[in-house]
Scaffold this active site. Sequence first.
Site, PDB file in Angstrom:
ATOM      1  N   SER A  83       1.709  -1.887 -12.079  1.00 53.19           N
ATOM      2  CA  SER A  83       0.868  -1.047 -11.757  1.00 53.19           C
ATOM      3  C   SER A  83      -0.724  -1.539 -11.901  1.00 53.19           C
ATOM      4  O   SER A  83      -0.994  -2.479 -12.314  1.00 53.19           O
ATOM      5  CB  SER A  83       1.146  -0.351 -13.120  1.00 53.19           C
ATOM      6  OG  SER A  83       0.786  -0.466 -14.483  1.00 53.19           O
ATOM      7  N   LYS A 115      -6.837   3.792  -2.441  1.00 50.38           N
ATOM      8  CA  LYS A 115      -6.006   4.206  -3.066  1.00 50.38           C
ATOM      9  C   LYS A 115      -4.916   5.225  -2.385  1.00 50.38           C
ATOM     10  O   LYS A 115      -5.051   6.975  -3.093  1.00 50.38           O
ATOM     11  CB  LYS A 115      -5.781   4.178  -4.725  1.00 50.38           C
ATOM     12  CG  LYS A 115      -4.809   4.435  -5.166  1.00 50.38           C
ATOM     13  CD  LYS A 115      -4.840   3.910  -6.423  1.00 50.38           C
ATOM     14  CE  LYS A 115      -4.190   4.059  -7.946  1.00 50.38           C
ATOM     15  NZ  LYS A 115      -3.591   4.924  -7.982  1.00 50.38           N
ATOM     16  N   GLU A 170       2.313   1.858   0.775  1.00 50.04           N
ATOM     17  CA  GLU A 170       2.378   3.011   0.478  1.00 50.04           C
ATOM     18  C   GLU A 170       2.957   3.657   1.547  1.00 50.04           C
ATOM     19  O   GLU A 170       2.244   4.060   2.633  1.00 50.04           O
ATOM     20  CB  GLU A 170       0.774   3.729  -0.283  1.00 50.04           C
ATOM     21  CG  GLU A 170       0.957   4.860  -1.107  1.00 50.04           C
ATOM     22  CD  GLU A 170       0.875   4.415  -2.620  1.00 50.04           C
ATOM     23  OE1 GLU A 170       1.309   5.612  -2.916  1.00 50.04           O
ATOM     24  OE2 GLU A 170       1.257   3.027  -2.688  1.00 50.04           O
TER      25      GLU A 170
END
Length: 669
Positions: A83, A115, A170
């Site tokens: 993380s 992000k 992602e």
Amino acid sequence: MERNDAERKIEKLRNQLEEYGYHYYVLDKPLVSDAEYDGLMNELIELEEAFPELKSDTSPSVRVGGPPLPHFEKVEHRTPMLSLGNAFSDQDLRDFDRRVRQVVGDEVTYSCELKIDGLAISLIYESGRFVRGATRGDGTTGEDITQNLRTIPSIPLRLKEAVSLEVRGEAFMPKRSFEALNEAKEAAGEERFANPRNAAAGSLRQLDPKLAAKRHLDAFIYAIGSVEGKELHSHHEGLNYLKTIGFKINPESAYCESIDEVIDYVNSWLERRADLPYEIDGIVIKVDNVNFQEQLGYTAKSPRWAIAYKFPAEEVITTLLDITLNVGRTGVVTPTAELKPVTVAGTTVKRASLHNEDLIREKDIRLGDSVVVKKAGDIIPEVVNVLTELRTGEERPFSMPTHCPECGSELVRLEGEVALRCINPQCPAQIREGLIHFVSRQAMNIDGLGEKVITQLFEHGLIHNVADLYKLNKDELLQLERMGEKSVNNLLASIETSKKSSLERLLFGLGIRFVGSKAAKTLAMHFPTMTELRRASYDELIAVNEIGEKMAASIVSYFEKPEVNELIDELASLGVNMTYNGPKPIGEEEIADSPFAGKTVVLTGKLQALTRGEAKEKIEALGGKVTGSVSKNTDLLVAGEDAGSKLTKAKELNIEIWDEEALVKAISH
């Protein structure tokens, strides 16, 4: 059609569809109409059905989804998916920059990326072919969701170069897809997804890839985990390389030459983020130079060379309807605000923690108040303050109870604590929460035993303590709601697997006060059997680095309880492992004498005696540093079976090369 003709036609269709798909989904520059693309896809599917021996897992036809899966297999990441630390202000970013420059000097530049609010994924390619995709999981172990990831059109099935690499990215659901999905769910009388992140995660955890294919997901790739035969000197160089071989890279990424430029980039997105076709929750800032990244290194949880700037939390006004009380596994009674449902940061919020009685008194929170709610870090709902000017006089003060709402025992406030606590070890709420903790991912990691199943088992009287979990049988589990034969078989297999967990997981799962997962690992390394730990004195415990007086006293007190020792003996009799399976702690003298001390090591090829993760852990415990690519700074290459271009490059650079046997011998001494 003859087989040879079909083979040529299929290959031509695949190449056409790959090219059209790349231009449509990655470059956003369609070459043909949707109707023409669909026609070619249908033609390919028909040919592959007629000649099943010509099917391929890299064919564009897999985008529509394959047969349902029985379950998701667990897979170990080649390197941990860590993380990131958080920044919430310009000053936090300047502090990060100061820490970086103290280590690497003033000539530092940064790469900045949006992000994305989605699901972190790892993709592995061998000789240019997509072979495995996984979720982040706990950072070390994730779930194999390859079949579902193949349905995402922007994830290439074949690269433009026959390279072997792992990339990180992602997966997300665009706003348009999210709105369409929720409209369809509402029309079907089903519950809507709260936000695109939940929708993306839920879609990728569908056992039927055909359902995942219908969710219209997308993905950006943002990093290289490891790559064979390619030396990259900077992060932005890596992104450019990924783009050239077919990956979708976020075009909004930026290269910044100073922290002032980083702050300007961050601030520019505070307003503009609402205009994006997907959700973002911040900006990721990375030191661009790869050598600087290696110098900065990592903490246990995150890289020191990257940070995530989190956008300020959205605040909304709603009504506090009630205050309910929750009893945790340690007996702490936490008040929770029950709110009139309101949308905050894309999520419907109905509850928010009030932490303790002092906070309620300090903010003068009353039932019926109009309150300001935000999501701290866009994650945890929080009551910020009370709008006293909106009071009507009908609001009612709240008082904490004197007795436990679950078992009726008198509540106490221990010295130095603000929280009220139930100290009855037989309190049903504490037992239930303790069971939920025991099966959690960082503890015994029992798949299929979530909060709802534990609650059912507890309420049916099937479990009273953690040992009872290992006595469950098929007939008992089949009585539970929404538990079919397949689910029960998977759950029983997961329970059986958990018996082999290393000692530190059991210690953390037992919930000894003040003992977190890191302390549990430290204890297990120094007292590698449960018997040794149970016998350890207070003085022996505080002699261990990172074990303080408070924790040592808590551990001694815990093992003095007869009921605890009975429970541990019962777990052992049921086959639960009571020993530490990881690497032993290494003394300073041993590290100094280690062949890895101060050396940079690269692992390549398949290892037989241990996993890459285990090898990395042991090498680093002996003072080495494991990296993913071969360079002039590499001191040693360990080559397993089928070692590829890394081995070739190591030979060219005259780097010392070991086989697996030499590695095992070195870490065994």
